[in-house]
Write a protein that holds these residues in place. Structure first.
Motif, PDB file in Angstrom:
ATOM      1  N   ARG A  23       2.015   8.356  -0.778  1.00  0.00           N
ATOM      2  CA  ARG A  23       1.928   8.142   0.658  1.00  0.00           C
ATOM      3  C   ARG A  23       2.570   6.805   0.978  1.00  0.00           C
ATOM      4  O   ARG A  23       2.873   6.022   0.078  1.00  0.00           O
ATOM      5  CB  ARG A  23       0.471   8.179   1.128  1.00  0.00           C
ATOM      6  N   VAL A  24       2.736   6.552   2.281  1.00  0.00           N
ATOM      7  CA  VAL A  24       3.401   5.316   2.662  1.00  0.00           C
ATOM      8  C   VAL A  24       2.578   4.094   2.263  1.00  0.00           C
ATOM      9  O   VAL A  24       3.126   3.010   2.009  1.00  0.00           O
ATOM     10  CB  VAL A  24       3.673   5.322   4.185  1.00  0.00           C
ATOM     11  N   GLN A  89      10.796   6.043  16.301  1.00  0.00           N
ATOM     12  CA  GLN A  89      11.760   7.091  15.961  1.00  0.00           C
ATOM     13  C   GLN A  89      13.134   6.814  16.570  1.00  0.00           C
ATOM     14  O   GLN A  89      14.166   7.155  15.972  1.00  0.00           O
ATOM     15  CB  GLN A  89      11.223   8.443  16.433  1.00  0.00           C
ATOM     16  N   HIS A 103      15.547   3.091   5.782  1.00  0.00           N
ATOM     17  CA  HIS A 103      14.348   3.360   4.994  1.00  0.00           C
ATOM     18  C   HIS A 103      13.153   2.548   5.509  1.00  0.00           C
ATOM     19  O   HIS A 103      12.024   3.052   5.547  1.00  0.00           O
ATOM     20  CB  HIS A 103      14.602   3.038   3.520  1.00  0.00           C
ATOM     21  N   GLN A 106      11.929   4.252   8.615  1.00  0.00           N
ATOM     22  CA  GLN A 106      11.228   5.485   8.261  1.00  0.00           C
ATOM     23  C   GLN A 106       9.816   5.199   7.774  1.00  0.00           C
ATOM     24  O   GLN A 106       8.871   5.930   8.089  1.00  0.00           O
ATOM     25  CB  GLN A 106      12.013   6.230   7.174  1.00  0.00           C
ATOM     26  N   ARG A 107       9.662   4.130   6.987  1.00  0.00           N
ATOM     27  CA  ARG A 107       8.320   3.777   6.498  1.00  0.00           C
ATOM     28  C   ARG A 107       7.394   3.373   7.633  1.00  0.00           C
ATOM     29  O   ARG A 107       6.186   3.639   7.583  1.00  0.00           O
ATOM     30  CB  ARG A 107       8.421   2.649   5.461  1.00  0.00           C
ATOM     31  N   LYS A 108       7.927   2.735   8.665  1.00  0.00           N
ATOM     32  CA  LYS A 108       7.098   2.368   9.810  1.00  0.00           C
ATOM     33  C   LYS A 108       6.611   3.606  10.555  1.00  0.00           C
ATOM     34  O   LYS A 108       5.461   3.655  11.004  1.00  0.00           O
ATOM     35  CB  LYS A 108       7.875   1.448  10.745  1.00  0.00           C
ATOM     36  N   VAL A 109       7.475   4.609  10.681  1.00  0.00           N
ATOM     37  CA  VAL A 109       7.068   5.860  11.323  1.00  0.00           C
ATOM     38  C   VAL A 109       5.981   6.552  10.504  1.00  0.00           C
ATOM     39  O   VAL A 109       4.958   7.001  11.035  1.00  0.00           O
ATOM     40  CB  VAL A 109       8.287   6.790  11.505  1.00  0.00           C
ATOM     41  N   ALA A 110       6.197   6.628   9.185  1.00  0.00           N
ATOM     42  CA  ALA A 110       5.211   7.264   8.311  1.00  0.00           C
ATOM     43  C   ALA A 110       3.900   6.494   8.303  1.00  0.00           C
ATOM     44  O   ALA A 110       2.815   7.090   8.241  1.00  0.00           O
ATOM     45  CB  ALA A 110       5.769   7.376   6.897  1.00  0.00           C
ATOM     46  N   SER A 111       3.981   5.173   8.375  1.00  0.00           N
ATOM     47  CA  SER A 111       2.764   4.348   8.394  1.00  0.00           C
ATOM     48  C   SER A 111       1.948   4.606   9.647  1.00  0.00           C
ATOM     49  O   SER A 111       0.706   4.666   9.592  1.00  0.00           O
ATOM     50  CB  SER A 111       3.146   2.866   8.297  1.00  0.00           C
ATOM     51  N   HIS A 113       1.922   7.439  11.406  1.00  0.00           N
ATOM     52  CA  HIS A 113       1.326   8.763  11.241  1.00  0.00           C
ATOM     53  C   HIS A 113       0.085   8.701  10.354  1.00  0.00           C
ATOM     54  O   HIS A 113      -0.942   9.326  10.652  1.00  0.00           O
ATOM     55  CB  HIS A 113       2.348   9.731  10.645  1.00  0.00           C
ATOM     56  N   GLU A 114       0.161   7.960   9.264  1.00  0.00           N
ATOM     57  CA  GLU A 114      -0.984   7.842   8.358  1.00  0.00           C
ATOM     58  C   GLU A 114      -2.142   7.109   9.035  1.00  0.00           C
ATOM     59  O   GLU A 114      -3.312   7.467   8.849  1.00  0.00           O
ATOM     60  CB  GLU A 114      -0.574   7.118   7.080  1.00  0.00           C
TER      61      GLU A 114
END
Length: 260
Positions: A23-24, A89, A103, A106-111, A113-114
């Motif tokens: 996961r992120v 995004q 990258h 992208q990690r900020k977006v995934a973070s 979401h988590e």
């Protein structure tokens, strides 16, 4: 750095599977343990509560309504973060694909979401424990969650996470020796919980249940939760007469529902 967040493996347990998840926030290992145990399932006992879930009630967003009149406001986890998510995004789309900056974006977006998922799960756990604090039986609707997620309010239904909440509530009931059961969800908002008369469909704008047969008045969602309660008690062998005798939470003649 390796950090351990785990319960102790039970005595006699054998690790059968290890699942590595990325996961992120980091890497996680989920262990599947098998051991010979026959846990006792909670039996029906004590006071009972029926639960109706939804998205709106009166002029507030209501997540849970209980048969004893409790209305729990619905947090908008994803909706509140949607504006920030859109901004992140957009930043991703402006970066060259595959670059270091891409990258990082992208990690900020995934973070985000988590973070939203963790907030939702934490709130579900706290709410499930609150429900189990003063009851011995919990009854909920057996909803078609897939159908709800594909409807007009699908995004809000997915944000509410009804399926995850029911799973966490069932786990919490098992841990705290509270009986849990799902009942038929059909026409819970069309039946009077006091006399059983079917009043027909209500408009969404009609937020108060008024029975033309017995005169029972209460919040529409609370009335649906009380119908769930009556069906649950009937399913475990209790009758509506036992409710009137005061052995379980009764249904008052007239009720004003408090908000949480």
């Amino acid at each position: 750095m390796l950090r351990l967040y785990s319960r102790s493996i039970p005595e006699g347990g054998v690790i059968k599977q290890a699942l590595v998840v990325k996961r992120v926030s980091g890497w996680y290992v989920m262990l599947t343990v098998q051991w010979d145990v026959n846990p006792l399932q909670p039996m029906p006992h004590g006071e009972a509560v029926g639960i109706d879930v939804g998205l709106t009630s009166r002029d507030v967003a209501c997540y849970v309504s209980t048969s004893n009149g409790l209305l729990v406001k619905r947090p908008r986890f994803f909706v509140d973060a949607e504006r920030k998510l859109k901004l992140l995004q957009q930043r991703v789309s402006r970066k060259r694909k595959g670059s270091n900056n891409w990258h990082k974006a992208q990690r900020k977006v995934a973070s985000l979401h988590e973070y939203v998922a963790n907030c939702r799960k934490d709130w579900h756990r706290k709410l499930s424990h609150q429900i189990c604090n003063s009851t011995g039986m919990v009854f909920v609707e057996d909803l078609n969650l897939v159908g709800l997620s594909r409807g007009m309010l699908g995004k809000h239904c997915l944000d509410a996470g009804f399926g995850q909440f029911f799973n966490i509530l069932e786990q919490t009931c098992f841990k705290r020796d509270v009986y849990f059961q799902k009942v038929d969800s059909r026409k819970t908002s069309q039946i009077c919980p006091s006399c059983g008369t079917q009043a027909g469909k209500k408009e969404l704008s009609e937020r108060t249940h008024v029975c033309s047969n017995c005169g029972y008045i209460t919040d529409r969602d609370v009335a649906a939760a009380q119908v769930v309660l009556v069906r649950g008690l009937a399913a475990v062998g209790h009758t509506v007469k036992m409710l009137a005798e005061g052995k379980f939470i009764g249904i008052p003649v007239k009720q004003e529902s408090p908000h949480l």
